[in-house]
Design a protein around this motif. Structure first.
Motif, mmCIF file in Angstrom:
data_model
loop_
_atom_site.group_PDB
_atom_site.id
_atom_site.type_symbol
_atom_site.label_atom_id
_atom_site.label_comp_id
_atom_site.label_asym_id
_atom_site.label_seq_id
_atom_site.Cartn_x
_atom_site.Cartn_y
_atom_site.Cartn_z
ATOM 1 N N LYS A 1 32.819 135.565 84.398
ATOM 2 C CA LYS A 1 33.026 134.261 83.839
ATOM 3 C C LYS A 1 32.179 133.185 84.002
ATOM 4 N N LEU A 2 31.197 133.286 85.145
ATOM 5 C CA LEU A 2 30.077 132.283 85.147
ATOM 6 C C LEU A 2 28.909 132.535 84.315
ATOM 7 N N LYS A 3 28.761 133.741 83.834
ATOM 8 C CA LYS A 3 27.692 133.959 82.807
ATOM 9 C C LYS A 3 28.099 133.451 81.507
ATOM 10 N N GLU B 1 31.657 137.088 88.196
ATOM 11 C CA GLU B 1 30.546 137.073 87.873
ATOM 12 C C GLU B 1 30.438 136.956 86.256
ATOM 13 N N GLY C 1 27.963 127.124 77.504
ATOM 14 C CA GLY C 1 28.289 125.694 77.980
ATOM 15 C C GLY C 1 29.243 124.975 78.289
ATOM 16 N N ALA D 1 30.474 131.175 80.996
ATOM 17 C CA ALA D 1 30.359 129.795 80.753
ATOM 18 C C ALA D 1 28.992 129.220 80.473
ATOM 19 N N ASN D 2 28.056 129.787 81.411
ATOM 20 C CA ASN D 2 26.388 129.233 81.273
ATOM 21 C C ASN D 2 26.209 129.268 79.858
ATOM 22 N N GLN D 3 26.426 130.497 79.027
ATOM 23 C CA GLN D 3 25.941 130.914 77.747
ATOM 24 C C GLN D 3 26.671 130.033 76.704
ATOM 25 N N GLN E 1 31.151 130.428 69.488
ATOM 26 C CA GLN E 1 31.414 130.599 71.032
ATOM 27 C C GLN E 1 32.692 131.364 71.047
ATOM 28 N N PRO F 1 33.628 127.099 83.485
ATOM 29 C CA PRO F 1 34.327 128.423 83.886
ATOM 30 C C PRO F 1 35.814 128.376 83.694
#
Length: 159
Positions: free
Chosen positions: A44-46, A42, A52, A48-50, A25, A55
């Motif tokens: 930050k969200l991407k 955008e 897990g 955070a999703n990658q 990570q 954000p």
């Protein structure tokens, strides 16, 4: 048991809820930081999703990384300026040494010239080399010598 201890046991510390990032990570965040120093919503969200993770954790990591990065840049810039300063000081010392040597050579040349002029009794005057007052020499002697050195002598005593 006190009221504080009871509340503390019921609400686990936020520190324990926070997940630590693993090496993979962190590598992903490092690669992202290399490409983008500022974190837009955008991205930050991407990330955070990658990863897990929340954000907010990504945003805090970016904020901390940017602070460390700025500090490293400041240290690098400071070290660069320090090296340039040391080089400039070394050059200054070298130049001062050269100036001192040239002044000594000039003084020796003036003494030799004055001694030679006094021995040969040139027609445009003589200088007292014992007084170390080179300003008392005849202006004509210095002008004639200069003219001779640059090749434009009047042809009198210098040939």
């Amino acid at each position: 048991m006190s009221n504080f201890q009871t509340q503390h046991q019921k609400q686990p510390s936020k520190l324990h809820n926070k997940k630590r990032l693993n090496q993979e990570q962190v590598r992903l965040l490092e690669r992202s930081f290399t490409a983008h120093k500022k974190l837009d919503p955008e991205l930050k969200l991407k990330l955070a999703n990658q990863l897990g993770v929340p954000p907010r954790q990504v945003a805090i990591w970016y904020q901390n990384k940017r602070a460390r990065w700025k500090t490293q840049n400041l240290e690098f810039d400071y070290n660069t300026v320090q090296v340039k300063l040391e080089n400039a000081l070394a050059e200054k010392r070298r130049l001062e040494k050269d100036v001192k040597q040239l002044k000594e050579e000039l003084k020796q040349a003036q003494e030799m010239l004055l001694a030679n002029l006094n021995q040969k009794n040139y027609p445009f005057g003589s200088c007292d080399s014992s007084s170390n007052n080179y300003g008392s020499c005849s202006e004509n002697v210095l002008q004639e010598l200069y003219a001779c050195l640059i090749g434009g002598g009047s042809g009198s005593a210098w040939g």
